[in-house]
Design a protein around this motif. Structure first.
Motif, PDB file in Angstrom:
ATOM      1  N   TYR B  23       1.093  -1.093   0.097  1.00  0.00           N
ATOM      2  CA  TYR B  23       0.173   0.127  -0.038  1.00  0.00           C
ATOM      3  C   TYR B  23       1.142   1.196  -0.103  1.00  0.00           C
ATOM      4  N   GLU B  24       1.975   1.299   0.873  1.00  0.00           N
ATOM      5  CA  GLU B  24       2.759   2.306   0.942  1.00  0.00           C
ATOM      6  C   GLU B  24       3.452   2.794  -0.219  1.00  0.00           C
ATOM      7  N   SER B  25       4.169   1.608  -0.870  1.00  0.00           N
ATOM      8  CA  SER B  25       4.873   1.753  -2.050  1.00  0.00           C
ATOM      9  C   SER B  25       4.131   2.165  -3.229  1.00  0.00           C
ATOM     10  N   THR B  26       2.822   1.658  -3.383  1.00  0.00           N
ATOM     11  CA  THR B  26       2.071   2.156  -4.251  1.00  0.00           C
ATOM     12  C   THR B  26       1.550   3.638  -4.333  1.00  0.00           C
ATOM     13  N   LYS B  27       1.391   4.096  -2.997  1.00  0.00           N
ATOM     14  CA  LYS B  27       0.727   5.367  -2.935  1.00  0.00           C
ATOM     15  C   LYS B  27       2.126   6.334  -3.010  1.00  0.00           C
ATOM     16  N   GLN B  28       3.222   5.834  -2.780  1.00  0.00           N
ATOM     17  CA  GLN B  28       4.372   6.781  -3.054  1.00  0.00           C
ATOM     18  C   GLN B  28       4.736   6.952  -4.556  1.00  0.00           C
ATOM     19  N   GLY B  29       4.416   5.836  -5.163  1.00  0.00           N
ATOM     20  CA  GLY B  29       4.523   5.927  -6.643  1.00  0.00           C
ATOM     21  C   GLY B  29       3.602   6.974  -7.493  1.00  0.00           C
ATOM     22  N   VAL B  30       2.325   6.644  -6.535  1.00  0.00           N
ATOM     23  CA  VAL B  30       1.399   7.873  -7.164  1.00  0.00           C
ATOM     24  C   VAL B  30       1.753   9.309  -6.817  1.00  0.00           C
ATOM     25  N   TRP B  31       2.378   9.844  -5.545  1.00  0.00           N
ATOM     26  CA  TRP B  31       2.734  10.675  -5.345  1.00  0.00           C
ATOM     27  C   TRP B  31       4.148  11.321  -6.026  1.00  0.00           C
ATOM     28  N   LEU B  32       4.958  10.449  -6.615  1.00  0.00           N
ATOM     29  CA  LEU B  32       5.904  10.852  -7.399  1.00  0.00           C
ATOM     30  C   LEU B  32       5.415  11.269  -8.730  1.00  0.00           C
ATOM     31  N   PHE B  33       4.260  10.581  -9.253  1.00  0.00           N
ATOM     32  CA  PHE B  33       3.531  10.964 -10.443  1.00  0.00           C
ATOM     33  C   PHE B  33       2.963  12.422 -10.379  1.00  0.00           C
ATOM     34  N   MET B  34       2.335  12.615  -9.104  1.00  0.00           N
ATOM     35  CA  MET B  34       1.806  13.964  -8.911  1.00  0.00           C
ATOM     36  C   MET B  34       3.010  15.044  -8.872  1.00  0.00           C
ATOM     37  N   VAL B  35       3.949  14.814  -8.440  1.00  0.00           N
ATOM     38  CA  VAL B  35       4.886  15.729  -8.671  1.00  0.00           C
ATOM     39  C   VAL B  35       5.206  16.202 -10.108  1.00  0.00           C
ATOM     40  N   THR B  36       5.291  15.355 -10.893  1.00  0.00           N
ATOM     41  CA  THR B  36       5.614  15.401 -12.125  1.00  0.00           C
ATOM     42  C   THR B  36       4.319  16.284 -13.018  1.00  0.00           C
ATOM     43  N   GLU B  37       3.259  16.025 -12.396  1.00  0.00           N
ATOM     44  CA  GLU B  37       1.888  16.583 -12.817  1.00  0.00           C
ATOM     45  C   GLU B  37       2.095  18.184 -12.583  1.00  0.00           C
ATOM     46  N   VAL B  38       2.581  18.392 -11.223  1.00  0.00           N
ATOM     47  CA  VAL B  38       2.764  19.823 -10.583  1.00  0.00           C
ATOM     48  C   VAL B  38       3.856  20.587 -11.581  1.00  0.00           C
ATOM     49  N   LEU B  39       4.729  19.873 -11.700  1.00  0.00           N
ATOM     50  CA  LEU B  39       5.908  20.648 -12.662  1.00  0.00           C
ATOM     51  C   LEU B  39       5.400  20.692 -13.988  1.00  0.00           C
ATOM     52  N   MET B  40       4.515  20.034 -14.689  1.00  0.00           N
ATOM     53  CA  MET B  40       3.965  20.263 -15.947  1.00  0.00           C
ATOM     54  C   MET B  40       3.014  21.508 -16.012  1.00  0.00           C
ATOM     55  N   PHE B  41       2.205  21.399 -15.159  1.00  0.00           N
ATOM     56  CA  PHE B  41       1.212  22.635 -15.191  1.00  0.00           C
ATOM     57  C   PHE B  41       1.834  23.832 -14.568  1.00  0.00           C
TER      58      PHE B  41
END
Lengths: 105, 215
Positions: B23-41
């Protein structure tokens, strides 16, 4: 590192219904505030006021709806790092534009 | 609590120590993806602010063209959808599948309402000849007006694409909730999709005032 994370997260926090609703109401009030603030003309400060209110709203969404408040330190650091570099990027660029090239705006 | 029938039991993948680790590993992956989204926008938003500083009159005229009431309505729709998304996770975590499905369904409907309002806005602009870049042929605008609308279409278009993808993901987890995949002991997918949907809300929180109000 994995071991310390385990200790932190064995009990996942469940946010109450009431807290969900409070965050929602706060977000709606801040949206109204955003619209009201834009009716006044503060020049370039309108943009910064808008960004400030948006950031307060973003903090509510991230902390409570995205459960970052109850999340591990690692995820908070990851997301904060993204925001930090974005802040660095925007502040340096905007200081340049708004003070050097277009000081009247 | 209303579990009609016991769904499939989730077994964590063998390369994890336990379900919590997964659960924690999966969620951490989602958060890393979210950082790329924040940087793109974020990059697009900084570009918007730089050109707004260079051509303040153009951006003011552009912002005045937009209907802030429609933008504000869409803001409330997305905030409300974030609430129902969070409630969807809340109910799956107390094993109330019916209420979880109801809340996820409302979230999906909010996505459709958002896109409907966006459609009204876009078609009105197309009607006036307001297109991005060189395709701009509307009357009564400053020569540099296409610059503002290129940003407008890029930002709202990319955001709209995220809404569509988010809706697809919500539909997917709704099917899985209905099948009984998720419960109080396993809700990783719902949590991840929730984080993505809240990010879509987060981006709009910045886009609304910057495009519609202070433009």
């Amino acid at each position: 590192m994995a071991e310390t994370q385990h200790h932190e997260h064995h009990h996942h926090h469940l946010m109450s219904l009431q807290t969900h609703l409070k965050v929602f109401v706060a977000l709606v009030i801040l949206t109204v505030l955003t619209v009201v603030a834009a009716q006044f003309h503060f020049g370039v400060f309108n943009t910064f006021i808008a960004i400030f209110i948006a950031t307060v709203k973003a903090t509510l969404v991230m902390g409570w709806f995205m459960h970052l408040k109850y999340d591990g330190v690692m995820n908070r650091v990851i997301f904060a790092a993204g925001f930090f570099f974005l802040l660095l990027f925007s502040v340096v660029c905007l200081l340049d534009i708004y003070t050097r090239i277009n000081p009247r705006a | 609590m209303s579990i009609a029938k016991e769904g499939e039991v989730h077994h964590f993948a063998h390369h994890f120590d336990d379900a919590d680790h997964e659960y924690e590993s999966t969620k951490q992956g989602v958060w890393l993806f979210m950082v790329t989204e924040v940087l793109m926008f974020g990059a697009l938003l900084v570009g918007y602010l730089i050109f707004k500083g260079l051509y303040p009159e153009v951006f003011e005229q552009g912002g005045d063209t937009l209907n802030w009431k429609l933008g504000a309505t869409n803001t409330v729709v997305l905030i409300f959808s974030s609430l129902t998304m969070a409630l969807g996770i809340y109910y799956i975590r107390i094993d109330d599948r019916k209420k979880a499905l109801l809340n996820l369904g409302i979230t999906l409907i909010c996505g459709f309402i958002f896109l409907g309002i966006k459609y009204i806005e876009y078609s009105h602009k197309f009607h006036l000849g307001i297109f991005p870049g060189k395709y701009f042929h509307a009357e009564g605008f400053m020569p540099d007006a296409p610059l503002y609308f290129s940003f407008y279409y890029m930002l709202t278009g990319l955001h709209g694409l995220h809404v569509v993808i988010g809706m697809g993901l919500i539909a997917w987890i709704m099917i899985r909730v209905a099948r009984g995949t998720y419960s109080s002991s396993y809700w990783t997918g719902v949590e991840g999709v929730g984080i993505f949907w809240h990010l879509v809300d987060l981006v709009w929180i910045y886009l609304f005032p910057l495009l519609y109000l202070v433009g």
